[in-house]
Motif scaffolding. Structure first.
Motif, mmCIF file in Angstrom:
data_model
loop_
_atom_site.group_PDB
_atom_site.id
_atom_site.type_symbol
_atom_site.label_atom_id
_atom_site.label_comp_id
_atom_site.label_asym_id
_atom_site.label_seq_id
_atom_site.Cartn_x
_atom_site.Cartn_y
_atom_site.Cartn_z
ATOM 1 N N TRP A 177 19.846 -23.046 6.308
ATOM 2 C CA TRP A 177 18.661 -22.375 6.840
ATOM 3 C C TRP A 177 18.005 -23.254 7.894
ATOM 4 O O TRP A 177 18.031 -24.484 7.796
ATOM 5 C CB TRP A 177 17.635 -22.144 5.729
ATOM 6 N N ALA A 186 12.388 -20.432 15.224
ATOM 7 C CA ALA A 186 12.613 -18.986 15.126
ATOM 8 C C ALA A 186 13.576 -18.530 16.212
ATOM 9 O O ALA A 186 14.517 -17.750 15.962
ATOM 10 C CB ALA A 186 11.284 -18.247 15.236
ATOM 11 N N PRO A 195 19.873 -17.929 8.881
ATOM 12 C CA PRO A 195 18.640 -17.623 8.140
ATOM 13 C C PRO A 195 17.510 -18.543 8.593
ATOM 14 O O PRO A 195 17.754 -19.684 9.013
ATOM 15 C CB PRO A 195 19.015 -17.900 6.681
ATOM 16 N N TYR A 196 16.277 -18.053 8.467
ATOM 17 C CA TYR A 196 15.124 -18.782 8.999
ATOM 18 C C TYR A 196 13.927 -18.612 8.072
ATOM 19 O O TYR A 196 13.702 -17.535 7.516
ATOM 20 C CB TYR A 196 14.781 -18.239 10.387
ATOM 21 N N VAL A 197 13.149 -19.704 7.918
ATOM 22 C CA VAL A 197 11.911 -19.652 7.136
ATOM 23 C C VAL A 197 10.796 -20.322 7.920
ATOM 24 O O VAL A 197 10.955 -21.451 8.410
ATOM 25 C CB VAL A 197 12.068 -20.361 5.771
ATOM 26 N N LEU A 211 8.073 -14.558 12.671
ATOM 27 C CA LEU A 211 9.048 -13.679 12.019
ATOM 28 C C LEU A 211 9.431 -12.510 12.924
ATOM 29 O O LEU A 211 10.601 -12.110 12.966
ATOM 30 C CB LEU A 211 8.502 -13.174 10.686
ATOM 31 N N TYR A 214 11.845 -13.883 15.501
ATOM 32 C CA TYR A 214 13.159 -14.097 14.889
ATOM 33 C C TYR A 214 13.912 -12.778 14.726
ATOM 34 O O TYR A 214 15.084 -12.660 15.112
ATOM 35 C CB TYR A 214 12.968 -14.794 13.537
ATOM 36 N N ARG A 215 13.254 -11.788 14.169
ATOM 37 C CA ARG A 215 13.926 -10.524 13.908
ATOM 38 C C ARG A 215 14.302 -9.792 15.195
ATOM 39 O O ARG A 215 15.381 -9.199 15.295
ATOM 40 C CB ARG A 215 13.028 -9.644 13.039
ATOM 41 N N THR A 229 15.125 -13.887 5.932
ATOM 42 C CA THR A 229 13.994 -14.804 5.879
ATOM 43 C C THR A 229 13.225 -14.578 4.589
ATOM 44 O O THR A 229 13.508 -13.638 3.838
ATOM 45 C CB THR A 229 13.076 -14.607 7.102
#
Length: 349
Positions: A177, A186, A195-197, A211, A214-215, A229
């Motif tokens: 991640w 992002a 994957p990203y947090v 977010l 990112y999306r 995420t």
């Protein structure tokens, strides 16, 4: 929206009544509780030279915690990659994945996680976390990923290509991640299809924007077809709202000290934190506490679960990683953190 899956973030806090050994013992108990209750994953952070944080070395902690649990995924939240040679990180987590296949996560961050002096010491005086290390972060991420693959990576050196592998015969690789508290990671995670947090528990602002970025810019990769995420949040949960508010106070004061440049100390006991408040806080400090309090999940089980579900729906995630911040009262067994354990029990029951 169905109730989100729950996970745990742990900084291995050190209270004023604890040694580092006590803090690690308390975190082992907390991880075993999360494992028993069915939490999805348990991540440990990387911070250095801080009086109240014992999470200095994620791979060591991941090995300790994975060895004392049986089911839960264990990982880093995260390894601060500019502090380390990519090969060392790849070797550490490839070996952890070999020992605990299918249970290891590698969360990678770009920030140093410490002060400039400690950054300098981490690299043996070789410029600390230099601009070069930060600027080459995307390359270092690629290197870590490639080195852990069974075929390794080809390293061109003096006119020849040498195969470099993190482990001789990898059967699987950790789930990797990217972590961040700005839009940089992002963008990078979206570009690489990872994957990203976003560190909502620490930053508290910019989460929706990061977010969304990112999306909206995500590019599918062989490892990940669609964005993935989750949300991180500070939580103190007790049998009553008043008790939860009381237990959250030591960590609130710790964060005020961090954000206002005060000397950092081991985490206060609840009674000491209450005395500090009773003696009077500067108005600016109280404003900080009030602002953080609104972003944290503090309450009884019903209220906390409702708030977690609201946050998950608001940010469109199916997993929430809670950072249990409930403090301890005087007389608590130093090798335990019963209020942190109770937070997980009330959320996971």
């Amino acid at each position: 929206m169905p109730s989100p899956v729950l996970s745990v973030l742990d900084l291995v806090p050190v209270r004023s009544d604890q040694t580092s050994a006590d803090a690690v013992a308390a975190s082992i108990e907390l991880a075993r509780t999360a494992d028993r209750l069915g939490f999805r994953r348990y991540w440990v952070a990387e911070h250095h030279n801080m009086p109240a944080v014992a999470a200095t070395n994620p791979p060591v902690l991941v090995g300790l915690l994975a060895g004392r649990t049986s089911r839960i995924r264990v990982g880093s939240g995260g390894v601060m990659l500019p502090n380390h040679a990519p090969l060392v990180v790849a070797e550490q987590f490839a070996l952890l994945e070999a020992a605990f296949p299918g249970r290891i996560d590698l969360g990678i961050g770009r920030a140093p996680g410490t002060d400039p002096v400690t950054s300098w010491a981490l690299r043996h005086g070789a410029g600390g976390v230099s601009d070069e290390a930060v600027n080459r972060f995307p390359e270092y991420v690629d290197n870590v990923l490639a080195m852990m693959e069974p075929d390794g990576v080809g390293l061109a050196l003096r006119g020849r290509t040498h195969v470099l592998k993190a482990t001789p015969s990898a059967g699987s690789v950790p789930q990797i991640w990217l972590l961040g508290s700005s839009d940089y990671s992002a963008r990078l995670a979206a570009e690489k299809g990872m994957p990203y947090v976003f560190a909502h528990h620490f930053s508290g602002s910019g989460t929706a924007e990061a977010l969304d970025l990112y999306r909206s810019t995500f590019r599918p990769s062989p490892e990940l077809e669609a964005p993935r995420t989750f949300l991180t949040v500070n939580a103190a949960v007790a049998d009553s709202v008043d008790e939860a508010e009381r237990l959250a106070l030591p960590q609130l004061l710790q964060m005020v000290a961090l954000r206002t440049g005060q000397p950092l100390t081991a985490q206060r006991l609840v009674e000491d934190a209450e005395k500090d408040v009773a003696d009077g806080l500067p108005e600016s400090h109280q404003s900080l506490i009030d602002a953080m309090r609104r972003r944290w999940v503090i309450g009884d089980a019903d209220g906390a679960l409702a708030e977690i579900e609201r946050l998950a729906a608001s940010y469109d995630v199916d997993e929430v990683m809670v950072h249990p911040v409930a403090g301890a009262v005087a007389g608590t067994d130093p090798g335990s953190a019963p209020a942190r354990v109770r937070t997980l029990e009330l959320l996971g029951s």
